[in-house]
Enzyme design. Structure first.
Site, PDB file in Angstrom:
ATOM      1  CE  LYS A 290      -8.268  -0.273   2.166  1.00 19.48           C
ATOM      2  NZ  LYS A 290      -7.279  -0.007   3.243  1.00 19.48           N
TER       3      LYS A 290
ATOM      4  CG  ASP B 213      -2.777  -0.737  -2.906  1.00 20.85           C
ATOM      5  OD1 ASP B 213      -2.602   0.351  -2.323  1.00 20.85           O
ATOM      6  OD2 ASP B 213      -3.522  -1.629  -2.457  1.00 20.85           O
TER       7      ASP B 213
ATOM      8  CG  ASP C 106      -2.645   3.858  -1.739  1.00 28.26           C
ATOM      9  OD1 ASP C 106      -3.530   3.899  -2.612  1.00 28.26           O
ATOM     10  OD2 ASP C 106      -2.589   2.960  -0.884  1.00 28.26           O
TER      11      ASP C 106
ATOM     12  NE  ARG D 172      -4.162   3.768   3.098  1.00 26.70           N
ATOM     13  CZ  ARG D 172      -3.677   4.029   4.307  1.00 26.70           C
ATOM     14  NH1 ARG D 172      -3.309   5.258   4.623  1.00 26.70           N
ATOM     15  NH2 ARG D 172      -3.562   3.082   5.211  1.00 26.70           N
TER      16      ARG D 172
ATOM     17  CE  LYS E  93      -4.683  -5.122  -0.982  1.00 22.21           C
ATOM     18  NZ  LYS E  93      -5.342  -3.905  -0.440  1.00 22.21           N
TER      19      LYS E  93
ATOM     20  CB  SER F  64      -0.972  -0.029   1.186  1.00 19.59           C
ATOM     21  OG  SER F  64      -1.942   0.985   1.085  1.00 19.59           O
ATOM     22  CG  HIS F  65       0.292   4.129   3.158  1.00 19.96           C
ATOM     23  ND1 HIS F  65      -0.472   3.053   3.547  1.00 19.96           N
ATOM     24  CD2 HIS F  65       0.745   4.708   4.300  1.00 19.96           C
ATOM     25  CE1 HIS F  65      -0.484   2.994   4.868  1.00 19.96           C
ATOM     26  NE2 HIS F  65       0.238   3.986   5.352  1.00 19.96           N
TER      27      HIS F  65
ATOM     28  CD  GLU G 279     -10.180   0.479   6.272  1.00 19.16           C
ATOM     29  OE1 GLU G 279     -10.208  -0.543   6.975  1.00 19.16           O
ATOM     30  OE2 GLU G 279      -9.235   0.752   5.505  1.00 19.16           O
TER      31      GLU G 279
END
Length: 548
Positions: free
Chosen positions: A412, A308, A306, A311, A158, A148-149, A393
């Site tokens: 997300k 992937d 970000d 976000r 994941k 991710s970030h 989130e």
């Protein structure tokens, strides 16, 4: 935590990640799983993450994890293709190739981006769901290789289930246990192919992820409204996996989109330093987003994502970067009013540590709120079956249903949250920050804060075991305590920490699932001074637990 003096500035060349050293560590460093718990496989809220330099994300980890997933698929009779994506972190490419070698050796069909390239997290979720919507016998799942970030030296992986979203705890616990057993057994039982064997297997299936996703966007976002209003959209991909999606989106729907930075570089040298002086591709951070913020007046709406793309960061021309909680509240209110086909009794989801403004907005609309623990996996079932309209989130991640009330993604989706900001402006004539200010005028001004504190694994375990008995006082920051929660009211799941609320304030304490820190979240609807008092008393309670 003090703000680093170079926060918001580009990193000096000497501080960039040493890519040859990082890649050498990925292949040569071996996790010491018998003596170092931090080097074992551990699935947090968003998969297993770590750094090759610290022996917490190395080839052995990926060999073990992917072999475990292959065995899980076989046991569950998941026979369809596995949709495999990767982001732009340096370790993602290496882990991607390792994963291919294991899955093909286990006879798994793997769908990868046509002509190579990167695949964002929401695109994998979307592909799994659309595939499984058409079959009952050839079900698919997915994997995204991403931290991710997280900083450039990190890696992550994941697993997304047949329902498209993050696999639930029962699945990831099984995968982690099996992976660690394989590591302790020196990887005996892991199957893998050579590059030549991968090519000869015929199991790698090129898939046009870009057009498959882009051509479906009009069913979740009012693209025509954005085009008609001629909204000028600025996009900073932040060197991430969505870099090649924006031009096809603009072309298909006739949108005015300018990509302000089209560079991809695994050192992420073009991303300004975050508040702690590290490169972190966090699109919710005003420090990391300095590049786009300098251009905000050139556009009606500007957005960042970000690596992937799970976000979103929303930049309004007049006010700058929106607070993630504020945008969630605005998005929920807008969608509740402008998605006519959604059932009136449908739920809107928030995590326990998201702003209380969301509670007030949902109640004000006469809609149903569902409050869950941290982790998007808690929304998967509801969004999959269509009973959860929106899941968000506080860390700037969210997704929502299609216009017709059916599932879009169960992970997300930074693309649709970014495009929604443009739709909101096009339809209402007001940008999201202006709409948020109207919410504040109606429901009150929240003062929100999150604190990250370094913590060992043992300390994180202690914090995860917090319960109502740890709270002996009846007041918090001058107000009567009205609830002490260790389980989420929306689904009864354990928080893995504690949330204490009064009428006008609350705090929550929980260990991070992906970093060696614990987090305290606080919010006051009274004042900054009240927030400071909340912080003081929350820290005292946590310190008391750690000292015992």
């Amino acid at each position: 935590m003090a703000i680093h003096p170079q926060a918001g500035q580009l990193a000096p060349h000497t501080s960039l990640v040493n890519l040859p050293e990082l890649m050498t560590a990925y292949y040569l460093k071996k996790p010491r799983v018998m003596t170092h718990p931090d080097e074992c496989v551990s699935f947090g809220t968003s998969g297993h993450r770590g750094s090759a330099l610290l022996a917490s994300f190395n080839e052995d980890h990926i060999l073990a994890i992917t072999q475990a997933i292959a065995e899980y698929r076989l046991a569950q009779h998941i026979s369809g293709p596995l949709y495999l994506g990767k982001d732009t972190h340096a370790l993602s490419e290496a882990a991607f190739q390792t994963a291919l070698s294991v899955f093909t050796a286990n006879g798994v069909r793997v769908r990868t981006q046509l002509n190579g390239g990167f695949t964002p997290t929401p695109v994998i979720s979307h592909a799994v769901l659309t595939h499984n919507n058409k079959t009952q016998t050839d079900l698919s799942d997915g994997i995204v290789i991403t931290p991710s970030h997280n900083p450039p030296e990190d890696g992550g992986i994941k697993y997304n289930s047949i329902k498209g979203g993050p696999a639930d705890k029962d699945i990831t616990d099984w995968v982690a246990k099996r992976a660690n057993a394989l590591l302790k057994g020196n990887l005996h039982g892991v199957k893998r192919f050579s590059i030549e064997e991968i090519e000869e297997s015929g199991l790698v299936e090129p898939f046009d992820y870009i057009n498959h996703y882009v051509n479906d966007l009009e069913n979740v976002i009012d693209m025509q409204a954005i085009a008609n209003a001629k909204i000028r959209i600025g996009v900073d991909p932040m060197g991430g996996a969505g870099i090649h999606y924006w031009k096809p989106i603009a072309k298909k729907y006739g949108l005015d989109i300018t990509v302000v930075n089209s560079e991809v570089d695994p050192t992420f040298r073009f991303v300004p330093l975050d508040k702690d002086g590290r490169i972190r591709m966090d699109c919710s951070s005003p420090y990391s987003m300095q590049g786009l913020l300098k251009l905000k007046n050139d556009f009606d709406i500007a957005v960042g994502n970000d690596p992937d793309y799970d976000r979103h960061g929303i930049v309004c021309a007049q006010s700058g970067l929106m607070n993630p909680n504020a945008y969630l509240a605005v998005a929920i209110e807008y969608l509740a009013q402008y998605r006519a086909q959604w059932p009136k009794d449908i739920q809107f989801g928030k995590t326990l540590v998201s702003s209380g403004m969301i509670d007030r907005v949902v109640n004000g609309l006469g809609r149903r709120l569902c409050e869950v623990p941290v982790g998007f996996k808690w929304y998967v079932e509801g969004m999959f079956e269509g009973s959860m309209a929106f899941g968000g989130e506080e860390s700037a991640g969210a997704s929502f249903l299609r216009k017709d009330g059916t599932v879009w993604t169960t992970d997300k989706d930074g693309f649709i949250m970014a495009l929604l900001a443009a739709e909101i402006l096009a339809v209402t004539g007001k940008d999201p920050q202006t709409l948020y200010e109207a919410q504040v005028a109606k429901y009150g001004q929240p003062f929100y804060k999150r604190i990250d504190v370094a913590a060992t694994s043992a300390q994180k375990s202690l914090l995860g075991a917090l319960d109502a008995n740890n709270v002996t006082q009846t007041e918090l920051a001058g107000e009567t305590i009205v609830s002490v929660l260790t389980h989420a009211p929306g689904n009864g799941a354990a928080i893995g920490g504690l949330k204490v609320s009064t009428e006008n304030g609350w705090f929550a304490a929980r260990p991070s699932g992906t970093e060696n820190v614990y987090k305290i979240y606080l919010e006051s609807f009274i004042s900054e001074e009240h927030l400071a008092k909340l912080e003081e008393e929350a820290k005292a309670l946590v310190n008391k637990v750690l000292d015992n």
